[in-house]
Design an enzyme around this catalytic site. Sequence first.
Site, PDB file in Angstrom:
ATOM      1  N   SER A 184      33.201  97.008  25.306  1.00 27.50           N
ATOM      2  CA  SER A 184      33.772  95.670  25.151  1.00 27.50           C
ATOM      3  C   SER A 184      32.817  94.534  25.490  1.00 27.50           C
ATOM      4  O   SER A 184      33.048  93.397  25.119  1.00 27.50           O
ATOM      5  CB  SER A 184      35.005  95.550  26.040  1.00 27.50           C
ATOM      6  OG  SER A 184      34.667  95.783  27.389  1.00 27.50           O
ATOM      7  N   HIS A 212      38.728  99.060  21.894  1.00 30.87           N
ATOM      8  CA  HIS A 212      38.089  98.077  21.003  1.00 30.87           C
ATOM      9  C   HIS A 212      37.729  98.664  19.652  1.00 30.87           C
ATOM     10  O   HIS A 212      37.215  97.953  18.788  1.00 30.87           O
ATOM     11  CB  HIS A 212      36.840  97.498  21.665  1.00 30.87           C
ATOM     12  CG  HIS A 212      37.173  96.577  22.800  1.00 30.87           C
ATOM     13  ND1 HIS A 212      37.347  95.222  22.646  1.00 30.87           N
ATOM     14  CD2 HIS A 212      37.419  96.843  24.106  1.00 30.87           C
ATOM     15  CE1 HIS A 212      37.661  94.689  23.808  1.00 30.87           C
ATOM     16  NE2 HIS A 212      37.713  95.646  24.711  1.00 30.87           N
ATOM     17  N   LYS A 243      44.758  94.472  21.085  1.00 33.61           N
ATOM     18  CA  LYS A 243      43.598  93.931  20.367  1.00 33.61           C
ATOM     19  C   LYS A 243      43.903  93.959  18.857  1.00 33.61           C
ATOM     20  O   LYS A 243      44.564  93.055  18.361  1.00 33.61           O
ATOM     21  CB  LYS A 243      42.348  94.691  20.779  1.00 33.61           C
ATOM     22  CG  LYS A 243      42.215  94.652  22.328  1.00 33.61           C
ATOM     23  CD  LYS A 243      40.995  95.279  22.859  1.00 33.61           C
ATOM     24  CE  LYS A 243      41.068  95.478  24.366  1.00 33.61           C
ATOM     25  NZ  LYS A 243      41.239  94.269  25.162  1.00 33.61           N
TER      26      LYS A 243
HETATM   27  N1  PMP Z   1      40.270  99.756  28.095  1.00 32.92           N
HETATM   28  C1  PMP Z   1      39.282  98.951  27.653  1.00 32.92           C
HETATM   29  C2  PMP Z   1      37.993  99.560  27.242  1.00 32.92           C
HETATM   30  C3  PMP Z   1      39.494  97.574  27.562  1.00 32.92           C
HETATM   31  O1  PMP Z   1      38.518  96.776  27.123  1.00 32.92           O
HETATM   32  C4  PMP Z   1      40.746  97.031  27.942  1.00 32.92           C
HETATM   33  C5  PMP Z   1      41.056  95.560  27.836  1.00 32.92           C
HETATM   34  N2  PMP Z   1      40.030  94.695  27.971  1.00 32.92           N
HETATM   35  C6  PMP Z   1      41.721  97.895  28.417  1.00 32.92           C
HETATM   36  C7  PMP Z   1      41.456  99.248  28.468  1.00 32.92           C
HETATM   37  C8  PMP Z   1      43.046  97.379  28.891  1.00 32.92           C
HETATM   38  O2  PMP Z   1      43.853  97.022  27.827  1.00 32.92           O
HETATM   39  P1  PMP Z   1      44.986  95.905  27.966  1.00 32.92           P
HETATM   40  O3  PMP Z   1      44.278  94.587  28.121  1.00 32.92           O
HETATM   41  O4  PMP Z   1      45.685  95.990  26.674  1.00 32.92           O
HETATM   42  O5  PMP Z   1      45.827  96.236  29.136  1.00 32.92           O
END
Ligand code: PMP
Length: 394
Positions: A184, A212, A243
């Site tokens: 990310s 992602h 996302k």
């Molecule tokens: N895993 C990864 C790799 C992420 O980038 C994110 C969110 N940035 C999450 C899990 C968590 O997801 P959420 O924001 O939908 O709770």
Amino acid sequence: MLLDKFEPMSRVQAELAALGIKPFGAVTEQLLSATEGVVEGRRVILAGTNNYLGLSFDPRCIAAAQAAAARWGTGTTGSRMANGTFAEHLALEAELADLYRVPHAMVFTTGYAATQGMCATLAGPGDVILLDADSHASIYGGAQLSGAEVIRFKHSDPADLEKRLRRLGERVANTLIVVEGIYSMLGDTAPMREIAAIKQEYGGLLLVDEAHSLGVLGDQGEGAAVAAGVGAAVDFFVGTFSKSLGATGGFCATPHAELEAIRFSTRAYIFTASASPSVVASTRAALAIMRAEPELRTRLWDNARQLYDGLKALGFRVGPNPSPVIAVTLTDRDQAFAWWRRLLEAGVYVNMVVPPASPSGDSLLRCSISAAHSRAQIEQMLAAFAALRTDAAG
Ligand code: PMP
């Protein structure tokens, strides 16, 4: 005293306030579309959302959410283990299992809960979690909660992964390997083929967080592992609805029948209310669109390449390959804050990332591109970045 440890953070917040900028928690006052809004009083192009397919304003997703709210009410008011399992949740689980061609899937209320919950539950004391050093906070959090021994391997380095697996010897049988599909921060894709081959050779179980990469890679948007042709080596596909699918929530899909027992053992699943019916319904609508409309992915990648190539041509330091996450890396944090503000003034909202959220000691101006961005909007983003360069040179 307990509160003393917040002193450094309070100081940073005061510094930012003195500069008159709000790079963290900037308020979106109005949304005009999936790609435009009013942030902190300014009309801006949204270049920092993870709305990769631009579905958050899709009329079909909105209609599904509205119909579900009318039919089921606004919230489930209970855990999946109690009164909070509705037919909608089961239908979404069946659709996710179908996406990955596996028999089992479970839906969580957030993506964070999905990754954290699976990591915390799959491994325990005496086990090993072998994770990529640049893993998301939810993976680190789950690994810590698990009580397992946590070993990091160098970011996206198959040789280092192999070395560490070899060293584990017989303990490999009790090892959970955790990687992400697309990372990310810099938008780089994991070397899934090499990782899968090593896992197949040495053993252990492989969990891939496709947060992602869902909707972004694969013929139907399955993510990095399926796109690389190694879906069969994955034990747990984990991801988020927040996302590409424009909602909130998370999931795990797996060929392992033990998922039904894991469901009853995962605190992040049991001790929290289930996702609201409107959220589940819009997610289902978005999932169907994601699978049926590969042209969204074509547009997303065309847009990503336009921005990536443009930023590179302007001389900015960007990630190793074009991707819907395009981060401009800066070594000077104060310059990053100043540039973030200049971009906002030019009508472009990007995400600001500083250590420890960024992988190295660098600061990032992180752009997320969407299938819904127009070429003209991307040109405006590039013009805003170009002006930073001109100013810096002058
Ligand atoms: N895993 C990864 C790799 C992420 O980038 C994110 C969110 N940035 C999450 C899990 C968590 O997801 P959420 O924001 O939908 O709770």
